[in-house]
Motif scaffolding. Sequence first.
Motif, PDB file in Angstrom:
ATOM      1  N   ASP A 249     -32.528 -11.151-100.904  1.00 63.12           N
ATOM      2  CA  ASP A 249     -33.656 -11.886-100.331  1.00 63.12           C
ATOM      3  C   ASP A 249     -34.009 -11.334 -98.951  1.00 63.12           C
ATOM      4  OD1 ASP A 249     -34.121 -13.612-102.438  1.00 63.12           O
ATOM      5  OD2 ASP A 249     -33.229 -15.373-101.484  1.00 63.12           O
ATOM      6  N   VAL A 250     -32.979 -11.056 -98.157  1.00 58.87           N
ATOM      7  CA  VAL A 250     -33.198 -10.525 -96.809  1.00 58.87           C
ATOM      8  C   VAL A 250     -33.908  -9.179 -96.883  1.00 58.87           C
ATOM      9  CG1 VAL A 250     -32.052  -9.631 -94.739  1.00 58.87           C
ATOM     10  CG2 VAL A 250     -31.254 -11.766 -95.773  1.00 58.87           C
TER      11      VAL A 250
ATOM     12  N   LEU B 254     -40.328  -4.992 -81.688  1.00 63.00           N
ATOM     13  CA  LEU B 254     -39.149  -5.761 -82.055  1.00 63.00           C
ATOM     14  C   LEU B 254     -39.281  -6.268 -83.492  1.00 63.00           C
ATOM     15  CD1 LEU B 254     -36.444  -6.844 -81.223  1.00 63.00           C
ATOM     16  CD2 LEU B 254     -37.562  -8.807 -80.185  1.00 63.00           C
ATOM     17  N   GLY B 255     -40.509  -6.632 -83.890  1.00 60.07           N
ATOM     18  CA  GLY B 255     -40.743  -7.041 -85.267  1.00 60.07           C
ATOM     19  C   GLY B 255     -40.443  -5.918 -86.237  1.00 60.07           C
ATOM     20  N   VAL B 256     -40.828  -4.684 -85.876  1.00 62.64           N
ATOM     21  CA  VAL B 256     -40.528  -3.518 -86.712  1.00 62.64           C
ATOM     22  C   VAL B 256     -39.015  -3.327 -86.832  1.00 62.64           C
ATOM     23  CG1 VAL B 256     -40.691  -1.004 -86.874  1.00 62.64           C
ATOM     24  CG2 VAL B 256     -42.703  -2.345 -86.226  1.00 62.64           C
ATOM     25  N   LYS B 257     -38.310  -3.485 -85.717  1.00 60.77           N
ATOM     26  CA  LYS B 257     -36.855  -3.341 -85.743  1.00 60.77           C
ATOM     27  C   LYS B 257     -36.207  -4.390 -86.638  1.00 60.77           C
ATOM     28  CE  LYS B 257     -36.401  -1.260 -81.141  1.00 60.77           C
ATOM     29  NZ  LYS B 257     -35.829  -1.415 -79.786  1.00 60.77           N
ATOM     30  N   VAL B 258     -36.734  -5.612 -86.597  1.00 54.53           N
ATOM     31  CA  VAL B 258     -36.209  -6.669 -87.462  1.00 54.53           C
ATOM     32  C   VAL B 258     -36.400  -6.276 -88.926  1.00 54.53           C
ATOM     33  CG1 VAL B 258     -36.560  -9.042 -88.250  1.00 54.53           C
ATOM     34  CG2 VAL B 258     -36.484  -8.547 -85.805  1.00 54.53           C
ATOM     35  N   GLY B 259     -37.585  -5.739 -89.255  1.00 57.75           N
ATOM     36  CA  GLY B 259     -37.846  -5.302 -90.621  1.00 57.75           C
ATOM     37  C   GLY B 259     -36.879  -4.225 -91.066  1.00 57.75           C
TER      38      GLY B 259
ATOM     39  N   ALA C 294     -31.570  -2.582 -94.384  1.00 53.15           N
ATOM     40  CA  ALA C 294     -30.421  -1.681 -94.343  1.00 53.15           C
ATOM     41  C   ALA C 294     -29.929  -1.419 -95.763  1.00 53.15           C
ATOM     42  CB  ALA C 294     -29.306  -2.289 -93.497  1.00 53.15           C
ATOM     43  N   THR C 295     -29.498  -0.198 -96.027  1.00 57.54           N
ATOM     44  CA  THR C 295     -29.044   0.170 -97.369  1.00 57.54           C
ATOM     45  C   THR C 295     -27.855  -0.658 -97.811  1.00 57.54           C
ATOM     46  OG1 THR C 295     -29.813   2.449 -97.012  1.00 57.54           O
ATOM     47  CG2 THR C 295     -28.259   2.073 -98.814  1.00 57.54           C
ATOM     48  N   ASP C 296     -26.886  -0.835 -96.907  1.00 55.18           N
ATOM     49  CA  ASP C 296     -25.708  -1.641 -97.211  1.00 55.18           C
ATOM     50  C   ASP C 296     -26.052  -3.112 -97.018  1.00 55.18           C
ATOM     51  OD1 ASP C 296     -23.258  -2.972 -97.324  1.00 55.18           O
ATOM     52  OD2 ASP C 296     -22.171  -1.352 -96.338  1.00 55.18           O
ATOM     53  N   PRO C 297     -25.968  -3.927 -98.075  1.00 53.04           N
ATOM     54  CA  PRO C 297     -26.326  -5.347 -97.937  1.00 53.04           C
ATOM     55  C   PRO C 297     -25.519  -6.091 -96.886  1.00 53.04           C
ATOM     56  CG  PRO C 297     -25.233  -4.923-100.045  1.00 53.04           C
ATOM     57  CD  PRO C 297     -25.556  -3.595 -99.444  1.00 53.04           C
ATOM     58  N   PHE C 298     -24.296  -5.615 -96.609  1.00 56.93           N
ATOM     59  CA  PHE C 298     -23.453  -6.292 -95.623  1.00 56.93           C
ATOM     60  C   PHE C 298     -23.880  -5.970 -94.193  1.00 56.93           C
ATOM     61  CE2 PHE C 298     -20.764  -5.971 -99.428  1.00 56.93           C
ATOM     62  CZ  PHE C 298     -20.489  -7.330 -99.612  1.00 56.93           C
ATOM     63  N   ASP C 299     -24.763  -4.982 -94.036  1.00 56.57           N
ATOM     64  CA  ASP C 299     -25.288  -4.643 -92.713  1.00 56.57           C
ATOM     65  C   ASP C 299     -26.540  -5.442 -92.370  1.00 56.57           C
ATOM     66  OD1 ASP C 299     -23.308  -2.801 -92.206  1.00 56.57           O
ATOM     67  OD2 ASP C 299     -24.471  -1.086 -92.940  1.00 56.57           O
TER      68      ASP C 299
END
Length: 219
Positions: free
Chosen positions: A109-110, A171-176, A181-186
């Motif tokens: 979802d994230v 900052l919005g771009v960074k949040v996106g 991130a490829t690893d879901p845990f990241d």
Amino acid sequence: MPNGNLGTLLQEANHQDGHMLNWPMRHLIALGIARGLAILHSLSIVHGDIKPQNVLFDADFEAHLSEFGLEKLTIATPAEASSSSTPVGSLGYMAPEASLTGQPSKEADVYSFGIVVLEILTGRKPVMFTLDEDIVKWVKKQLQKGQISELLEPGLVELDPESSEWEEFLLGVKVGLLCTATDPFDRPSMADIVFMLERCRVGPEIPSSADPTSLPSPI
């Protein structure tokens, strides 16, 4: 809902030079989606199909999530989940691991939310890229080249690089990018994302070097 969905709104904005969606409105839409997902996740409910068409607007243009069935209110066992008809996403918005396993998750979802955020900010549809380049790779490429202005959807071109809104946009771009991130845990939790986006509007108090990863967690 009287004001339709985000997919239609983005399409109309693209055809009208984006003037319908200024930065404050885009930010509020992203924040509204994040808050809705954070509530679902706090109840152990996975949406499974976050995309612009599933974000509806009421009379005040407040965002509401749709298209998550009653079956999602049931906490299923792993065996039940594997045979569930719960969707795991749509083309262009589906997390890599979800497309491989067929399993919906909060992390997936994230990821989908991150794609939607990048689409809201850039005005570009994820499915319009080639097989070798999706919206995430395209955004990273523009940042690496230093061509940040290329990220701006036509209606946001008027953002002043010296303004607080420009910092908020970055900052919005960074949040996106954090969300995708490829690893879901990241990937951050939706509660963390809400916190980041709320901080995103503090304007001049956010330094130019602000990074979402350095913000304290609300949990």
